[in-house]
Write an enzyme that holds these catalytic residues in place. Structure first.
Site, PDB file in Angstrom:
ATOM      1  N   GLY B  64       0.867  -1.182   0.000  1.00 31.37           N
ATOM      2  CA  GLY B  64       0.000   0.000   0.000  1.00 31.37           C
ATOM      3  C   GLY B  64       0.896   1.221   0.000  1.00 31.37           C
ATOM      4  CG  LEU B  65      -0.654   5.305  -0.075  1.00 31.36           C
ATOM      5  CD1 LEU B  65      -1.481   6.371   0.602  1.00 31.36           C
ATOM      6  CD2 LEU B  65       0.060   5.872  -1.285  1.00 31.36           C
ATOM      7  CB  ALA B  66       2.938   2.316   4.663  1.00 30.36           C
ATOM      8  N   GLY B  67       3.946   0.527   2.349  1.00 31.04           N
ATOM      9  CA  GLY B  67       4.858  -0.527   1.905  1.00 31.04           C
ATOM     10  C   GLY B  67       5.519  -0.209   0.578  1.00 31.04           C
ATOM     11  CG  HIS B 288     -15.595   8.353   7.340  1.00 32.42           C
ATOM     12  ND1 HIS B 288     -16.546   9.184   6.823  1.00 32.42           N
ATOM     13  CD2 HIS B 288     -14.406   8.817   6.905  1.00 32.42           C
ATOM     14  CE1 HIS B 288     -15.946  10.113   6.092  1.00 32.42           C
ATOM     15  NE2 HIS B 288     -14.656   9.925   6.130  1.00 32.42           N
ATOM     16  CB  SER B 306     -14.605  11.764  -0.032  1.00 32.80           C
ATOM     17  OG  SER B 306     -13.733  12.727   0.517  1.00 32.80           O
ATOM     18  NE  ARG B 352     -12.426  11.382   8.463  1.00 34.84           N
ATOM     19  CZ  ARG B 352     -11.530  10.811   7.702  1.00 34.84           C
ATOM     20  NH1 ARG B 352     -10.857   9.771   8.143  1.00 34.84           N
ATOM     21  NH2 ARG B 352     -11.310  11.274   6.506  1.00 34.84           N
ATOM     22  CD  GLU B 447      -5.818   1.738   8.489  1.00 35.96           C
ATOM     23  OE1 GLU B 447      -5.795   2.046   7.273  1.00 35.96           O
ATOM     24  OE2 GLU B 447      -6.847   1.374   9.074  1.00 35.96           O
ATOM     25  CG  LEU B 463      -4.121   9.196   1.741  1.00 36.96           C
ATOM     26  CD1 LEU B 463      -4.647   9.900   0.500  1.00 36.96           C
ATOM     27  CD2 LEU B 463      -4.041   7.704   1.491  1.00 36.96           C
TER      28      LEU B 463
HETATM   29  C1  LIG Z   1     -12.632   4.270   1.500  1.00 41.83           C
HETATM   30  C2  LIG Z   1     -11.453   4.899   2.174  1.00 41.83           C
HETATM   31  C3  LIG Z   1     -11.076   6.209   1.889  1.00 41.83           C
HETATM   32  C4  LIG Z   1      -9.976   6.795   2.499  1.00 41.83           C
HETATM   33  N1  LIG Z   1      -9.653   8.083   2.187  1.00 41.83           N
HETATM   34  C5  LIG Z   1      -8.569   8.655   2.768  1.00 41.83           C
HETATM   35  C6  LIG Z   1      -8.189   9.981   2.435  1.00 41.83           C
HETATM   36  O1  LIG Z   1      -8.837  10.660   1.635  1.00 41.83           O
HETATM   37  N2  LIG Z   1      -7.105  10.516   3.029  1.00 41.83           N
HETATM   38  C7  LIG Z   1      -6.360   9.798   3.919  1.00 41.83           C
HETATM   39  O2  LIG Z   1      -5.368  10.319   4.397  1.00 41.83           O
HETATM   40  N3  LIG Z   1      -6.693   8.517   4.236  1.00 41.83           N
HETATM   41  C8  LIG Z   1      -7.772   7.935   3.694  1.00 41.83           C
HETATM   42  N4  LIG Z   1      -8.113   6.640   4.024  1.00 41.83           N
HETATM   43  C9  LIG Z   1      -7.226   5.847   4.890  1.00 41.83           C
HETATM   44  C10 LIG Z   1      -6.038   5.330   4.095  1.00 41.83           C
HETATM   45  O3  LIG Z   1      -6.441   4.997   2.798  1.00 41.83           O
HETATM   46  C11 LIG Z   1      -5.402   4.105   4.692  1.00 41.83           C
HETATM   47  O4  LIG Z   1      -5.198   4.279   6.050  1.00 41.83           O
HETATM   48  C12 LIG Z   1      -4.056   3.842   4.062  1.00 41.83           C
HETATM   49  O5  LIG Z   1      -4.174   3.806   2.670  1.00 41.83           O
HETATM   50  C13 LIG Z   1      -3.417   2.569   4.555  1.00 41.83           C
HETATM   51  O6  LIG Z   1      -2.257   2.328   3.817  1.00 41.83           O
HETATM   52  P1  LIG Z   1      -1.253   1.183   4.205  1.00 41.83           P
HETATM   53  O7  LIG Z   1      -0.129   1.279   3.258  1.00 41.83           O
HETATM   54  O8  LIG Z   1      -0.931   1.277   5.648  1.00 41.83           O
HETATM   55  O9  LIG Z   1      -2.042  -0.189   4.025  1.00 41.83           O
HETATM   56  P2  LIG Z   1      -2.896  -0.799   2.798  1.00 41.83           P
HETATM   57  O10 LIG Z   1      -3.066   0.129   1.689  1.00 41.83           O
HETATM   58  O11 LIG Z   1      -4.099  -1.393   3.427  1.00 41.83           O
HETATM   59  O12 LIG Z   1      -1.982  -1.955   2.239  1.00 41.83           O
HETATM   60  C14 LIG Z   1      -1.813  -3.169   2.875  1.00 41.83           C
HETATM   61  C15 LIG Z   1      -0.887  -4.031   2.047  1.00 41.83           C
HETATM   62  O13 LIG Z   1      -0.470  -5.132   2.817  1.00 41.83           O
HETATM   63  C16 LIG Z   1      -0.630  -6.337   2.111  1.00 41.83           C
HETATM   64  N5  LIG Z   1      -0.872  -7.343   3.142  1.00 41.83           N
HETATM   65  C17 LIG Z   1      -1.601  -7.224   4.278  1.00 41.83           C
HETATM   66  N6  LIG Z   1      -1.538  -8.345   5.006  1.00 41.83           N
HETATM   67  C18 LIG Z   1      -0.739  -9.189   4.337  1.00 41.83           C
HETATM   68  C19 LIG Z   1      -0.294 -10.510   4.570  1.00 41.83           C
HETATM   69  N7  LIG Z   1      -0.628 -11.187   5.676  1.00 41.83           N
HETATM   70  N8  LIG Z   1       0.503 -11.087   3.639  1.00 41.83           N
HETATM   71  C20 LIG Z   1       0.868 -10.413   2.510  1.00 41.83           C
HETATM   72  N9  LIG Z   1       0.473  -9.168   2.256  1.00 41.83           N
HETATM   73  C21 LIG Z   1      -0.315  -8.570   3.147  1.00 41.83           C
HETATM   74  C22 LIG Z   1      -1.734  -6.084   1.123  1.00 41.83           C
HETATM   75  O14 LIG Z   1      -1.592  -6.915   0.007  1.00 41.83           O
HETATM   76  C23 LIG Z   1      -1.484  -4.609   0.780  1.00 41.83           C
HETATM   77  O15 LIG Z   1      -0.513  -4.538  -0.229  1.00 41.83           O
HETATM   78  C24 LIG Z   1      -9.224   6.057   3.432  1.00 41.83           C
HETATM   79  C25 LIG Z   1      -9.590   4.746   3.734  1.00 41.83           C
HETATM   80  C26 LIG Z   1     -10.722   4.180   3.152  1.00 41.83           C
HETATM   81  C27 LIG Z   1     -11.156   2.834   3.590  1.00 41.83           C
END
Ligand SMILES: Cc1cc2nc3c(=O)[nH]c(=O)nc-3n(C[C@H](O)[C@H](O)[C@H](O)COP(=O)(O)OP(=O)(O)OC[C@H]3O[C@@H](n4cnc5c(N)ncnc54)[C@H](O)[C@@H]3O)c2cc1C
Ligand code: SF4
Ligand code: FES
Lengths: 255, 659
Positions: B64-67, B288, B306, B352, B447, B463
């Site tokens: 995701g964004l972080a990874g 939310h 949103s 929120r 997250e 994000l």
């Molecule tokens: C509908 C929606 C709208 C949002 N809008 C906003 C916004 O406008 N602004 C904002 O700042 N935030 C927003 N957020 C929050 C934000 O999108 C998330 O908190 C953020 O994107 C999380 O990113 P991440 O990289 O931590 O994890 P994620 O994007 O959830 O990525 C997780 C990754 O881990 C992998 N993974 C997980 N577990 C395993 C496992 N056991 N084995 C292998 N791979 C695994 C998955 O394949 C994926 O690649 C929103 C969230 C939602 C639900």
């Protein structure tokens, strides 16, 4: 609502596959297409049968995971929409619905309706990026980008990588997908330094992955859920000719 | 459905207990001037020379964004990176769905924004339950994120002069949110994904897609690698590395219905917890306010509208409870704009947690609208009149379309109906200032960690945090640990790996052997209902104690009743689901304990026993100004609570008022 489902079942890549028929009753018109499949799967599990495998995740049309061929069309009967954004109210009560995986040589079936679309990632690896390292960027407002260009770049950048363009195309070409990325960067000042090599490499990779040639039928844009316009393809074609005909000042120093 | 809902017998009571552990004093937060902390800290971190980076292996779980941002940046630095995702492409991570925007203290608007203000808003928004050092650093690097993303070619919204456009978001009185139409997360993720693919082409990063991480291997307090399942073949494999980074997202799907992508799950973080990593503030879950209300039992997820919509939309309910007139037919004088009335200075833009609770309150009072009475209106008619259709279309076009598609109603003609839904989890793995868990060499970013949002996250800052962690923090801090690992040779040939692999296989076998009669989704829905009813918008000791029991019983039933068709040595989506839900059940139990133990209200955590007469959260800084970091003590053992005290040297925790 009641439906007869003809669903493609295929155990794995080696299996030849076949259709199976299922009857499903009491479906709410407000259920999504994937929720209807959820209900079917719950039923199958309860009967001790194998549920139907299908890809999905966001269920709101943005991750590009879902994608099936429904009644002979990529993502089903509506234009420009993902499978997860189809609702059962879009179908006729009593209808027979045929559900197949996306079919293309470059998208081998993994199981039932799930296909391997990693060939699209390989096209991006060939050049679908701007080579900037973390930490080296100037202030974001140091390079203004005219709003129309930025808006158009966004229009092209909206591609969700679902592969419907490939599935809809009689040549199984990935042209719309590739062109969307090429055109996105072509609109922006940041995309200029690598513009020529990007288009050449991405097109070469597309061929290497076994995708077919584009014969400008436009079938892709009809199904594309991100509404990528055909002007992307025109842009790619122009850039491709230009990149091959005129000398590349950037390539000169490295070759 | 009816049989599912029978309440478990309340007579079988398991005591809800935990033991008190130590104070955590090792968060590695620097001291001194807030503005200089991160710079000084960076200057003191150990470095790894380029030729040594090439010899170091890093596992990144999640793209995701972080990874993706972490893996790409680490690859650019020259480390050998292996990325694992359960998705079929790294571009499909849940981050893709974020709509609204990303905050940054750029002050391009000349409206008085600054790093301090973004810091202050974030720490106040989190109701003073986050670390000052971390939050300040987040605000500081936010500026560079936008620079980098623009350089990557991300098509942010621009004004006619060609400069970047911004808008306001909940919890802030400034316009500091950058956006790309309603698809900001998609564009930011694709930027990181492209950077990642560039590193794949360069040979520094390998991406293993269709792989799920099912355990974390720990030897003598150090992370040694992971156990993965190849989702296509079912093969279980061991992977060793010098360090492991979890970027696996949040656990909102414990509730079954949430705005998260359907596959989002907690398995990686939960398994790390079972191997010794502390889980912090698990009950801090954000609900939310603007989601499309549930319409039926078959429903598989809730769709977020949103928060940016609250910029121009006005929230109201009819002044007469049960008013069944069409909303357009209700005259202005008979509409109750309760947010504008209760919170005049922030109005529809309150944070929120406050907006969600207010919606619940008016619905509990009988003012709710729609077929279930559990919805309020979000109305754009004023904005359309004031700004014109074109402007509104530019801002929210895709959201309006999405709403119409799902509900069959057009927001151009009738107000949207919205209701709160589970959205984001502030809780997560405990990490120090270097983003390292208490297991050496195991990091958590995005997250998946607990670090920056306290008890409530402000819009557009997830994000920001994910990209801050991945692009600008982890690439520095991970070197500090790796510099000590140069002479370690990662090996999978150890008893810890063998043990973890065996346990994973046994878990899978057990699920397949159970051959019960209930589907995984049915049991998951039951868990979701328990959590939503008792550990959702409002909580109290009695309900939590009951919920704790109910989850214990459900967990026991899960392992007796679950039906998982197929085998372990093939593509088996139900097996994947079952493994995830088994972990959600355990995590759910900890969420309840955490919510029960925190006898105060703060941010999203509203304990009904602790609120003002107006229903606002009543914090208890004397007793609860700490991070609750929980330690796993084994199956059916109660956990241990370690407290990390929160010191506020620069801001004064005040009653959070948005009036
Ligand atoms: C509908 C929606 C709208 C949002 N809008 C906003 C916004 O406008 N602004 C904002 O700042 N935030 C927003 N957020 C929050 C934000 O999108 C998330 O908190 C953020 O994107 C999380 O990113 P991440 O990289 O931590 O994890 P994620 O994007 O959830 O990525 C997780 C990754 O881990 C992998 N993974 C997980 N577990 C395993 C496992 N056991 N084995 C292998 N791979 C695994 C998955 O394949 C994926 O690649 C929103 C969230 C939602 C639900
Ligand atoms: S161009 Fe359209 S159809 Fe093709 S992959 Fe992208 S979004 Fe899907
Ligand atoms: S499930 Fe994500 S696009 Fe359909």
């Amino acid at each position: 609502m009641h439906f007869t489902l003809r669903v493609w079942r295929q155990k794995n890549a080696q299996d030849t596959g076949h259709f199976e028929i299922y009857d499903i009753d009491g479906v709410s018109p407000d259920a999504s297409f994937l929720e209807m499949l959820d209900v079917l799967n719950e039923k199958l599990i309860k009967q001790g049968r194998e549920p139907v495998a299908f890809d999905h995740d966001c269920r709101e049309g943005i991750c590009g995971s879902c994608g099936m061929f429904i009644n002979g069309r990529a993502h089903g009967p509506l234009r420009n929409i993902t499978t997860c954004r189809l609702y059962m109210r879009h179908f006729r009560d009593g209808e027979t619905i045929t559900i197949e995986p996306f079919r293309a040589k470059s998208f081998p079936v993994i199981k039932d309706l799930v296909v391997d679309r990693s060939a699209l990632d390989k096209i991006v690896q060939a050049g679908g990026y701007i080579s900037v390292n973390t930490g080296s960027s100037p202030d974001a407002n140091s390079i203004p980008v005219p709003k129309p260009a930025a808006d158009l770049a966004f229009t092209y950048a909206a591609c969700i990588g679902c592969g419907a363009c490939v599935a809809a195309c009689k040549n199984a070409s990935a042209m719309l997908f590739t062109a969307a990325k090429v055109a996105h960067f072509a609109m922006l000042p940041q995309g200029q330094p690598e513009r020529r090599q990007r288009v050449k490499r991405m097109v070469a990779q597309m061929d290497k992955e076994g995708f077919g040639h584009c014969t400008n039928t436009g079938a892709c844009a009809v199904e594309c859920p991100a509404k990528i316009p055909l002007t992307a393809i025109a842009q790619l074609q122009r850039d491709f000719i230009w990149a091959n005909l005129s000398p590349d000042p950037h390539a000169a120093s490295s070759s | 459905m009816s049989e599912i809902l029978t309440a478990p017998s309340p007579t079988i009571t398991a005591p809800l207990t935990w033991s008190e552990g130590n104070l955590i004093e090792t968060s590695r937060c620097p001291s001194g001037d807030l503005e200089k902390r991160w710079t000084r800290h960076k200057d003191n971190l150990r470095l790894v020379a380029p030729h040594n980076k090439r010899k170091l292996d890093i596992i990144v779980v999640g793209a995701g964004l972080a990874g993706a941002s972490a893996a790409a940046s680490l690859g650019e630095l020259g480390y050998r990176v292996k990325v694992f995702v359960y998705h079929n492409s790294p571009r499909r991570a849940h981050s893709i769905a974020a709509q609204g925007g990303i905050n940054a203290a750029k002050n391009y608007r000349n409206d008085g924004d600054s790093i301090w203000r973004l810091f202050y808003d974030t720490i106040k928004g989190g109701d003073f339950r986050a670390r000052e050092s971390n939050v300040y650093r987040l605000a500081e690097v936010s500026v560079k994120i936008i620079d980098h993303c623009v350089a990557q070619g991300i098509p942010f919204a621009r004004e006619y002069g060609g400069y970047l456009d911004t808008r306001s978001f909940g919890g802030a009185q400034l316009m500091r949110t950058f956006y790309a139409r309603g698809q900001t997360g998609q564009q930011l993720l694709l930027g990181a994904y492209n950077a990642l693919q560039r590193q794949v082409a360069a040979g520094t990063v390998q991406v293993f897609y269709n792989y799920e991480v099912l355990d974390i291997v720990v030897e003598e307090g150090r992370a040694k690698g992971i156990i993965v399942r190849n989702l296509i073949t079912g093969e279980i494999q061991r992977v060793a590395a010098h360090a492991t980074v979890l970027a696996t997202g949040g656990y909102g799907n414990a509730y079954f219905l949430s705005t998260n992508a359907r596959l989002s799950n907690a398995t990686a973080t939960w398994r790390a917890h079972r191997r010794g990593a502390y889980f912090a503030n698990p009950s801090f879950v954000q609900i939310h306010p603007t989601c499309i209300p549930q319409s039926g039992d078959y429903q598989s997820k809730l769709t977020l509208m949103s928060e940016s919509l609250r910029n121009d939309g006005r929230v109201w309910v009819p002044r007469t409870p049960g008013d069944k007139r069409r909303p357009q037919g209700i005259p202005e004088s008979e509409r109750w704009y309760y947010l504008e009335e209760w919170y005049p200075s922030f109005g529809n833009l309150v944070p929120r947690d406050i907006a969600s609770r207010a919606a619940k309150r008016v619905c509990d009072m009988g003012y709710g609208v729609g077929p279930t009475g559990r919805a309020v209106y979000l109305d754009f008619s004023d904005a359309i009149q004031r700004l014109g259709r074109e402007v509104i279309y530019q801002r929210y076009g895709n959201l309006f379309e999405m709403y119409e598609e799902i509900t069959g109603e057009s927001p151009w003609e009738t107000p949207m109906r919205i209701y709160p839904a589970v959205h984001y989890t502030m809780g997560g793995l405990w990490v120090d200032y270097n983003l390292m868990t208490n297991i050496e060499g195991l990091y958590a970013v995005g997250e998946a960690n607990f670090s920056d949002h306290g008890a409530n996250r402000l819009g557009a800052s997830a994000l920001m945090q994910g990209l801050a962690d991945g692009y600008f923090i982890l690439p520095y801090t991970i070197g500090d640990y790796l510099a000590t690992q140069l002479f370690v040779k990662p090996s999978t040939d150890t008893t810890a790996f063998a043990q973890a692999e065996k346990e994973t296989q046994q878990r899978i076998e057990k699920l397949l052997q159970t051959k019960g009669t209930r589907t995984v989704d049915e049991l998951h829905r039951e868990l979701g209902k328990i959590l939503w009813d008792h550990c959702g918008l409002a909580r109290n000791a009695k309900d939590l104690a009951e919920a704790y029991n109910a989850i214990k019983l459900l967990k026991e039933r899960f392992w007796r009743e679950v039906a998982v068709p197929g085998t372990g040595s093939e593509f088996n989506q139900n097996l994947e689901k079952a493994l995830r839900v088994a972990d959600f059940l355990e995590l759910g139990e900890l969420m309840i304990i955490d919510a029960y133990h925190r006898e105060e209200s703060c941010g999203c955590h509203l304990r009904e026993e602790y609120q003002t007469e107006e229903g606002e959260a009543l914090r208890d800084d004397k007793k609860f100004a700490y991070v609750a970091a929980w330690q796993w003590n084994g199956e059916n053992q109660s956990p241990t609570l370690h407290q990390e005290p929160l010191q506020f040297e620069f801001v004064k925790p005040t009653v959070r008022s948005y009036k």
